[in-house]
Scaffold this motif. Sequence first.
Motif, short mmCIF file in Angstrom:
data_model
loop_
_atom_site.label_atom_id
_atom_site.label_comp_id
_atom_site.label_asym_id
_atom_site.label_seq_id
_atom_site.Cartn_x
_atom_site.Cartn_y
_atom_site.Cartn_z
N TRP A 12 0.83 -1.19 0.00
CA TRP A 12 0.00 0.00 0.00
C TRP A 12 0.87 1.25 0.00
O TRP A 12 1.94 1.29 0.61
N GLN A 13 0.40 2.28 -0.68
CA GLN A 13 1.07 3.57 -0.63
C GLN A 13 0.66 4.26 0.67
O GLN A 13 -0.54 4.39 0.95
N VAL A 14 1.63 4.69 1.47
CA VAL A 14 1.31 5.18 2.81
C VAL A 14 1.71 6.64 2.98
O VAL A 14 2.75 7.09 2.48
N THR A 15 0.86 7.35 3.69
CA THR A 15 1.12 8.73 4.10
C THR A 15 0.88 8.81 5.60
O THR A 15 -0.10 8.27 6.11
N GLY A 16 1.78 9.47 6.31
CA GLY A 16 1.66 9.58 7.76
C GLY A 16 1.59 11.02 8.23
O GLY A 16 2.25 11.90 7.66
N VAL A 17 0.79 11.26 9.25
CA VAL A 17 0.67 12.57 9.88
C VAL A 17 0.84 12.39 11.38
O VAL A 17 0.28 11.46 11.97
N ASP A 18 1.61 13.27 12.00
CA ASP A 18 1.75 13.24 13.45
C ASP A 18 1.98 14.65 13.95
O ASP A 18 2.55 15.50 13.23
N THR A 48 10.40 5.44 0.75
CA THR A 48 10.40 6.89 0.67
C THR A 48 9.11 7.39 1.28
O THR A 48 8.03 7.28 0.67
N PRO A 49 9.14 7.90 2.51
CA PRO A 49 7.90 8.21 3.22
C PRO A 49 7.30 9.54 2.80
O PRO A 49 8.01 10.48 2.41
N GLN A 50 5.97 9.62 2.86
CA GLN A 50 5.25 10.88 2.75
C GLN A 50 4.75 11.21 4.15
O GLN A 50 3.76 10.64 4.61
N LEU A 51 5.46 12.10 4.82
CA LEU A 51 5.16 12.40 6.21
C LEU A 51 4.87 13.89 6.36
O LEU A 51 5.55 14.73 5.77
N TYR A 52 3.87 14.20 7.19
CA TYR A 52 3.46 15.59 7.41
C TYR A 52 3.29 15.83 8.90
O TYR A 52 2.73 15.00 9.61
N GLN A 53 3.77 16.99 9.36
CA GLN A 53 3.58 17.38 10.74
C GLN A 53 2.31 18.19 10.84
O GLN A 53 2.08 19.13 10.06
N GLY A 54 1.45 17.83 11.81
CA GLY A 54 0.24 18.59 11.99
C GLY A 54 -0.72 17.95 12.96
O GLY A 54 -0.55 16.81 13.40
N ASP A 55 -1.73 18.72 13.31
CA ASP A 55 -2.79 18.30 14.23
C ASP A 55 -3.90 17.64 13.42
O ASP A 55 -4.41 18.25 12.47
N MET A 56 -4.29 16.43 13.79
CA MET A 56 -5.32 15.73 13.01
C MET A 56 -6.66 16.46 13.04
O MET A 56 -7.47 16.28 12.12
N SER A 57 -6.89 17.30 14.03
CA SER A 57 -8.14 18.04 14.09
C SER A 57 -8.10 19.31 13.23
O SER A 57 -9.12 20.00 13.08
N GLU A 58 -6.94 19.63 12.69
CA GLU A 58 -6.77 20.80 11.80
C GLU A 58 -6.08 20.33 10.53
O GLU A 58 -5.16 20.97 10.03
N LEU A 59 -6.54 19.24 9.98
CA LEU A 59 -5.86 18.57 8.88
C LEU A 59 -6.01 19.36 7.58
O LEU A 59 -7.13 19.66 7.15
N PRO A 60 -4.90 19.72 6.93
CA PRO A 60 -5.00 20.38 5.63
C PRO A 60 -5.34 19.36 4.54
O PRO A 60 -5.21 18.15 4.76
#
Length: 249
Positions: A59-65, A84-96
Amino acid sequence: MSYEHFSSYYDLLMEHVEYEEWLRYMERIFLEHNVNVDHVLDLGCGTGELLLLMDQKGWQVTGVDLSEEMLSIAQSKLQMAGVTPQLYQGDMSELPPLGLFDVITIFCDSLNYLDDEEAVKRTFASCYKQLKPGGMLLFDVHSPAKIKAFDGAVFADASKDVSYIWTSFAGEKPLSIEHELTFFALTKNGYYERVEELHKERTFESGIYKSWLEDAGFSLVEITADFLTKQPTDESERLFFACRKIDAG
């Protein structure tokens, strides 16, 4: 709430956790409900253990924390595995807007770190928007019984490099808990450094989650407990929700 030190010791604290159980749960849901999986968004991805297992399934994976420190560890871990990760920093309740996904997951009680009702509602609404038609949201939370059982609990462990004491007590809000973590870590000069962090979690009754999910537009597929197919009871510790986006786009 700080993850500056906690992120460094997270894998140590979680070494007893079998992440494969979450993977097996996902695979069961996908098989039983005929879900075609290509791209998965994992909210609260932590140090990337589950992302790695998902990638191994093709599976193609994207992570947010929320924690940059957690994401740094996840990035190193995944890159060492050739991912090769797709990772984003952020609040899950304010997800862009991050795209459209077949599946969104919020596992290992990550949703419980939102102690505000509106934040949970915003998270559900954002997940709905970022799922493809027919896509699924899968998440787990501590049960009310588990939150209550935490009150007064003390956990401790000692090793050569790091020791910790973990004390839990009831929070100010209903069905909330606060965890005081004290670490004693061996430094390069041979001394032990003491660091402390406070973590807060909150849960809600399953009927409340169900109502909020329906308000967001989801069709509830099932609520189960403790990685099993059984219905939750008063003694269940972890509640699992499987929900589906039912609109046409």
